[in-house]
Design a protein around this motif. Structure first.
Motif, PDB file in Angstrom:
ATOM      1  N   THR A   1       0.839  -1.201   0.000  1.00 23.02           N
ATOM      2  CA  THR A   1       0.000   0.000   0.000  1.00 23.02           C
ATOM      3  C   THR A   1       0.873   1.249   0.000  1.00 23.02           C
ATOM      4  OG1 THR A   1      -1.708  -1.182   1.221  1.00 23.02           O
ATOM      5  CG2 THR A   1      -1.866   1.228   1.190  1.00 23.02           C
ATOM      6  N   ARG A   2       1.896   1.251   0.833  1.00 22.37           N
ATOM      7  CA  ARG A   2       2.790   2.419   0.880  1.00 22.37           C
ATOM      8  C   ARG A   2       3.543   2.590  -0.433  1.00 22.37           C
ATOM      9  NH1 ARG A   2       5.833   3.462   6.157  1.00 22.37           N
ATOM     10  NH2 ARG A   2       5.836   5.539   5.317  1.00 22.37           N
ATOM     11  N   ARG A   3       3.952   1.472  -1.036  1.00 24.98           N
ATOM     12  CA  ARG A   3       4.643   1.554  -2.322  1.00 24.98           C
ATOM     13  C   ARG A   3       3.727   2.182  -3.371  1.00 24.98           C
ATOM     14  NH1 ARG A   3       4.988  -0.578  -7.029  1.00 24.98           N
ATOM     15  NH2 ARG A   3       3.370  -2.128  -6.674  1.00 24.98           N
ATOM     16  N   LEU A   4       2.467   1.761  -3.381  1.00 24.84           N
ATOM     17  CA  LEU A   4       1.503   2.315  -4.337  1.00 24.84           C
ATOM     18  C   LEU A   4       1.229   3.796  -4.052  1.00 24.84           C
ATOM     19  CD1 LEU A   4      -0.914  -0.739  -4.481  1.00 24.84           C
ATOM     20  CD2 LEU A   4       0.326   0.239  -6.435  1.00 24.84           C
ATOM     21  N   MET A   5       1.191   4.167  -2.780  1.00 19.99           N
ATOM     22  CA  MET A   5       0.964   5.578  -2.442  1.00 19.99           C
ATOM     23  C   MET A   5       2.119   6.447  -2.951  1.00 19.99           C
ATOM     24  SD  MET A   5      -0.895   5.450   1.295  1.00 19.99           S
ATOM     25  CE  MET A   5      -1.655   7.077   1.205  1.00 19.99           C
ATOM     26  N   ARG A   6       3.345   5.947  -2.794  1.00 21.79           N
ATOM     27  CA  ARG A   6       4.508   6.694  -3.319  1.00 21.79           C
ATOM     28  C   ARG A   6       4.467   6.764  -4.841  1.00 21.79           C
ATOM     29  NH1 ARG A   6       7.208   3.901   0.888  1.00 21.79           N
ATOM     30  NH2 ARG A   6       7.867   2.290  -0.574  1.00 21.79           N
ATOM     31  N   ARG A   7       4.164   5.626  -5.441  1.00 19.02           N
ATOM     32  CA  ARG A   7       4.138   5.565  -6.916  1.00 19.02           C
ATOM     33  C   ARG A   7       3.119   6.543  -7.506  1.00 19.02           C
ATOM     34  NH1 ARG A   7       1.905   0.466 -10.213  1.00 19.02           N
ATOM     35  NH2 ARG A   7       1.728   1.473 -12.212  1.00 19.02           N
ATOM     36  N   HIS A   8       1.963   6.651  -6.857  1.00 21.22           N
ATOM     37  CA  HIS A   8       0.899   7.530  -7.351  1.00 21.22           C
ATOM     38  C   HIS A   8       0.915   8.908  -6.694  1.00 21.22           C
ATOM     39  CE1 HIS A   8      -1.102   4.524  -9.842  1.00 21.22           C
ATOM     40  NE2 HIS A   8      -0.943   3.648  -8.858  1.00 21.22           N
ATOM     41  N   ASN A   9       1.946   9.150  -5.864  1.00 26.88           N
ATOM     42  CA  ASN A   9       2.070  10.433  -5.165  1.00 26.88           C
ATOM     43  C   ASN A   9       0.780  10.781  -4.421  1.00 26.88           C
ATOM     44  OD1 ASN A   9       3.488  12.671  -4.310  1.00 26.88           O
ATOM     45  ND2 ASN A   9       2.820  13.930  -6.038  1.00 26.88           N
ATOM     46  N   ALA A  10       0.228   9.775  -3.750  1.00 23.32           N
ATOM     47  CA  ALA A  10      -1.045   9.941  -3.037  1.00 23.32           C
ATOM     48  C   ALA A  10      -0.782  10.162  -1.559  1.00 23.32           C
ATOM     49  CB  ALA A  10      -1.919   8.702  -3.233  1.00 23.32           C
ATOM     50  N   GLN A  11      -1.371  11.205  -1.007  1.00 26.14           N
ATOM     51  CA  GLN A  11      -1.227  11.507   0.418  1.00 26.14           C
ATOM     52  C   GLN A  11      -2.382  10.923   1.238  1.00 26.14           C
ATOM     53  OE1 GLN A  11       1.610  13.118   1.445  1.00 26.14           O
ATOM     54  NE2 GLN A  11       2.134  12.916  -0.715  1.00 26.14           N
ATOM     55  N   LYS A  12      -3.507  10.675   0.597  1.00 24.73           N
ATOM     56  CA  LYS A  12      -4.703  10.189   1.286  1.00 24.73           C
ATOM     57  C   LYS A  12      -5.205   8.913   0.610  1.00 24.73           C
ATOM     58  CE  LYS A  12      -6.267  14.912   2.174  1.00 24.73           C
ATOM     59  NZ  LYS A  12      -7.328  15.887   1.889  1.00 24.73           N
ATOM     60  N   PRO A  13      -5.938   8.066   1.354  1.00 21.81           N
ATOM     61  CA  PRO A  13      -6.510   6.867   0.750  1.00 21.81           C
ATOM     62  C   PRO A  13      -7.368   7.176  -0.472  1.00 21.81           C
ATOM     63  CG  PRO A  13      -6.643   6.705   3.125  1.00 21.81           C
ATOM     64  CD  PRO A  13      -6.162   8.094   2.812  1.00 21.81           C
ATOM     65  N   SER A  14      -8.170   8.233  -0.378  1.00 19.20           N
ATOM     66  CA  SER A  14      -9.056   8.571  -1.507  1.00 19.20           C
ATOM     67  C   SER A  14      -8.261   8.913  -2.769  1.00 19.20           C
ATOM     68  CB  SER A  14      -9.971   9.740  -1.131  1.00 19.20           C
ATOM     69  OG  SER A  14      -9.206  10.879  -0.769  1.00 19.20           O
ATOM     70  N   GLU A  15      -7.096   9.561  -2.590  1.00 17.12           N
ATOM     71  CA  GLU A  15      -6.260   9.899  -3.751  1.00 17.12           C
ATOM     72  C   GLU A  15      -5.670   8.640  -4.376  1.00 17.12           C
ATOM     73  OE1 GLU A  15      -4.814  14.238  -1.947  1.00 17.12           O
ATOM     74  OE2 GLU A  15      -3.377  12.605  -2.139  1.00 17.12           O
ATOM     75  N   LEU A  16      -5.270   7.699  -3.527  1.00 18.70           N
ATOM     76  CA  LEU A  16      -4.722   6.450  -4.055  1.00 18.70           C
ATOM     77  C   LEU A  16      -5.790   5.655  -4.796  1.00 18.70           C
ATOM     78  CD1 LEU A  16      -2.470   4.370  -4.366  1.00 18.70           C
ATOM     79  CD2 LEU A  16      -3.141   3.431  -2.137  1.00 18.70           C
ATOM     80  N   ILE A  17      -6.959   5.537  -4.208  1.00 24.80           N
ATOM     81  CA  ILE A  17      -8.043   4.772  -4.839  1.00 24.80           C
ATOM     82  C   ILE A  17      -8.408   5.371  -6.193  1.00 24.80           C
ATOM     83  CG2 ILE A  17     -10.490   4.146  -4.616  1.00 24.80           C
ATOM     84  CD1 ILE A  17      -9.877   4.007  -1.511  1.00 24.80           C
ATOM     85  N   LYS A  18      -8.484   6.690  -6.252  1.00 21.73           N
ATOM     86  CA  LYS A  18      -8.804   7.366  -7.514  1.00 21.73           C
ATOM     87  C   LYS A  18      -7.738   7.074  -8.566  1.00 21.73           C
ATOM     88  CE  LYS A  18      -9.793  11.922  -9.450  1.00 21.73           C
ATOM     89  NZ  LYS A  18      -9.911  13.367  -9.179  1.00 21.73           N
ATOM     90  N   ALA A  19      -6.465   7.165  -8.170  1.00 22.69           N
ATOM     91  CA  ALA A  19      -5.372   6.924  -9.116  1.00 22.69           C
ATOM     92  C   ALA A  19      -5.355   5.465  -9.569  1.00 22.69           C
ATOM     93  CB  ALA A  19      -4.040   7.302  -8.482  1.00 22.69           C
ATOM     94  N   MET A  20      -5.559   4.545  -8.643  1.00 25.84           N
ATOM     95  CA  MET A  20      -5.550   3.125  -8.998  1.00 25.84           C
ATOM     96  C   MET A  20      -6.742   2.763  -9.876  1.00 25.84           C
ATOM     97  SD  MET A  20      -4.270   1.384  -5.408  1.00 25.84           S
ATOM     98  CE  MET A  20      -4.431  -0.313  -5.996  1.00 25.84           C
ATOM     99  N   ARG A  21      -7.888   3.376  -9.603  1.00 20.71           N
ATOM    100  CA  ARG A  21      -9.068   3.127 -10.430  1.00 20.71           C
ATOM    101  C   ARG A  21      -8.772   3.509 -11.885  1.00 20.71           C
ATOM    102  NH1 ARG A  21     -13.232   4.845  -7.118  1.00 20.71           N
ATOM    103  NH2 ARG A  21     -13.732   2.709  -6.560  1.00 20.71           N
ATOM    104  N   GLY A  22      -8.036   4.607 -12.057  1.00 26.25           N
ATOM    105  CA  GLY A  22      -7.642   5.041 -13.401  1.00 26.25           C
ATOM    106  C   GLY A  22      -6.706   4.056 -14.079  1.00 26.25           C
ATOM    107  N   ASP A  23      -6.007   3.228 -13.281  1.00 28.78           N
ATOM    108  CA  ASP A  23      -5.109   2.203 -13.830  1.00 28.78           C
ATOM    109  C   ASP A  23      -5.803   0.850 -13.996  1.00 28.78           C
ATOM    110  OD1 ASP A  23      -2.991   3.947 -13.981  1.00 28.78           O
ATOM    111  OD2 ASP A  23      -1.962   3.206 -12.200  1.00 28.78           O
ATOM    112  N   GLY A  24      -7.129   0.815 -13.787  1.00 31.64           N
ATOM    113  CA  GLY A  24      -7.871  -0.415 -14.033  1.00 31.64           C
ATOM    114  C   GLY A  24      -8.115  -1.296 -12.814  1.00 31.64           C
ATOM    115  N   TRP A  25      -7.848  -0.789 -11.622  1.00 25.13           N
ATOM    116  CA  TRP A  25      -8.105  -1.568 -10.417  1.00 25.13           C
ATOM    117  C   TRP A  25      -9.581  -1.465 -10.038  1.00 25.13           C
ATOM    118  CZ3 TRP A  25      -4.432  -4.246  -7.409  1.00 25.13           C
ATOM    119  CH2 TRP A  25      -3.091  -4.081  -7.794  1.00 25.13           C
ATOM    120  N   SER A  26     -10.088  -2.515  -9.372  1.00 28.83           N
ATOM    121  CA  SER A  26     -11.428  -2.469  -8.780  1.00 28.83           C
ATOM    122  C   SER A  26     -11.275  -2.689  -7.271  1.00 28.83           C
ATOM    123  CB  SER A  26     -12.339  -3.532  -9.395  1.00 28.83           C
ATOM    124  OG  SER A  26     -11.812  -4.824  -9.168  1.00 28.83           O
TER     125      SER A  26
END
Length: 199
Positions: free
Chosen positions: A113-138
């Motif tokens: 989770t932390r690796r993905l947050m760094r990769r997507h430059n996400a500071q909050k869970p909502s920012e990570l989920i939004k970025a991952m959704r754009g990459d095809g995650w459900s």
């Protein structure tokens, strides 16, 4: 909200005319160095297993080095301090309970989770989920676990959701015996100098 350790010099009347600013500056550097030493010493109690998994390490106050880097010396004419203005410093120093608001506290479930947050430059869970959704995650939630899944991949727990988390006190800004000895030695040296070498 930050925290500080402060040492104030109470002077006898005959010493008040001396310039103590350099002595206080040196003491403030010692206090800051002491705080860093304490952070590096792995202040007990140990981290919870989930925290150790997320951080990929057991050191309680060391993660990305920000806390150590934030400790700064401060001084004046008759006082010396080491302080940090990091918002989490107060709860790390004194302990307490962090309560979730609204949908609870979303805690990273592991190092991935932390690796993905760094990769997507996400500071909050909502920012990570939004970025991952754009990459095809459900995503889906089961109880206190929030899962992420790629089309052809296995799901994994992305966040653990809690109502509150209790943080134990892990003091790093205080005068220990070593600090007191060094501060007293510095003050005695300055007093001798102010008195022209007299005791």
């Amino acid at each position: 909200m930050g925290v500080a350790v402060v040492n104030r010099l109470e002077l006898a009347e005959r010493l008040k005319g001396a310039d103590w600013s350099e002595t206080m500056r040196k003491i403030s550097l010692r206090l800051a160095s002491s705080a860093v030493r304490k952070i590096n010493s792995n202040v007990p109690p140990e981290n919870a297993p989930l925290t150790q998994a997320v951080k990929q390490g057991a050191n309680t106050l060391r993660d990305n080095g920000q806390l150590m880097a934030s400790v700064a010396p401060q001084s004046g004419s008759n006082w010396a301090a080491a302080a940090t203005n990091m918002k989490q410093a107060k709860i790390l120093q004194y302990g307490g309970t962090i309560a979730g608001k609204g949908k609870g506290l979303w805690i990273p479930a592991g190092a991935e989770t932390r690796r993905l947050m760094r990769r997507h430059n996400a500071q909050k869970p909502s920012e990570l989920i939004k970025a991952m959704r754009g990459d095809g995650w459900s995503f889906y939630r089961r109880g206190k676990a929030f899962f992420a899944k790629k089309k052809k991949g296995e799901p994994f727990v992305l966040f653990v959701i809690k109502d509150s988390v209790k943080i134990p006190a892990r003091p790093f800004l205080y005068l220990d015996d070593k600090d007191k000895k060094e501060v007293n030695a510095a003050v005695k040296k300055a007093v001798r100098k102010a008195l022209g070498g007299k005791k």
